[in-house]
Design a protein around this motif. Structure first.
Motif, PDB file in Angstrom:
ATOM      1  N   TYR A  90       0.856  -1.243   0.049  1.00 19.02           N
ATOM      2  CA  TYR A  90      -0.174   0.116  -0.077  1.00 19.02           C
ATOM      3  C   TYR A  90       0.885   1.171   0.001  1.00 19.02           C
ATOM      4  O   TYR A  90       2.131   1.182   0.322  1.00 19.02           O
ATOM      5  CB  TYR A  90      -0.855   0.127   1.230  1.00 19.02           C
ATOM      6  N   LEU A  98      -4.472   2.182   7.841  1.00 13.08           N
ATOM      7  CA  LEU A  98      -4.494   0.655   8.220  1.00 13.08           C
ATOM      8  C   LEU A  98      -4.141   0.363   9.516  1.00 13.08           C
ATOM      9  O   LEU A  98      -4.578  -0.203  10.370  1.00 13.08           O
ATOM     10  CB  LEU A  98      -3.960  -0.410   7.355  1.00 13.08           C
ATOM     11  N   LYS A 115      -9.408  -2.883   4.361  1.00 11.28           N
ATOM     12  CA  LYS A 115      -8.490  -3.533   3.552  1.00 11.28           C
ATOM     13  C   LYS A 115      -9.041  -3.819   2.037  1.00 11.28           C
ATOM     14  O   LYS A 115      -8.374  -3.611   1.143  1.00 11.28           O
ATOM     15  CB  LYS A 115      -7.976  -4.854   4.107  1.00 11.28           C
ATOM     16  N   GLU A 119      -7.839  -2.752  -1.950  1.00 13.54           N
ATOM     17  CA  GLU A 119      -7.450  -3.571  -3.060  1.00 13.54           C
ATOM     18  C   GLU A 119      -8.209  -3.553  -4.258  1.00 13.54           C
ATOM     19  O   GLU A 119      -9.119  -2.943  -4.606  1.00 13.54           O
ATOM     20  CB  GLU A 119      -7.506  -5.088  -2.523  1.00 13.54           C
TER      21      GLU A 119
END
Length: 119
Positions: A90, A98, A115, A119
């Motif tokens: 990331y 996060l 998360k 993605e």
């Protein structure tokens, strides 16, 4: 001249990369020296935080645009100490979000949703 001036330092690094790409041995040695210094810093943090066994670290920043010139010697140095260098999954901002979510949220589903969104 370059002290505390990120723009000039970044410009200098671009010139260094051009020289290294053209096979300039001194430029390549400068990247190896930088890798050595980074490995020392990472090792100091590793010891200070009392990590043991295999540890995975990642990286960010303009220096790493130099690719293998910086990454190969850094990987080699870190592996000597049981530290694995992995490409970032990331961006730094996403990683910080996060970490904050994991630290301050007791809701595992919340972290999973964050998360999934990245993605």
């Amino acid at each position: 001249m370059y002290k505390n001036n990120r723009t000039k330092t970044a410009e200098l690094q671009k010139l260094l990369l051009q020289a290294a790409m053209q096979g300039d041995e001194e430029a390549i040695r400068l990247y190896e020296a930088a890798a050595e210094e980074l490995a020392l810093i990472i090792g100091a943090v590793y010891r200070k935080l009392e990590f043991s066994g295999d540890t995975i670290v990642s990286y960010s920043g303009g220096l790493f645009h130099a690719g293998d010139f910086i990454l190969k010697p850094l990987v080699r140095k870190l592996e000597e100490n049981g530290i694995c260098l992995c490409p970032p999954k990331y961006s730094p901002v996403q990683g910080a979000a996060l970490l904050a979510a994991r630290e301050y949220s007791r809701d595992g589903e919340f972290l999973s949703r964050i998360k999934a969104g990245l993605e």
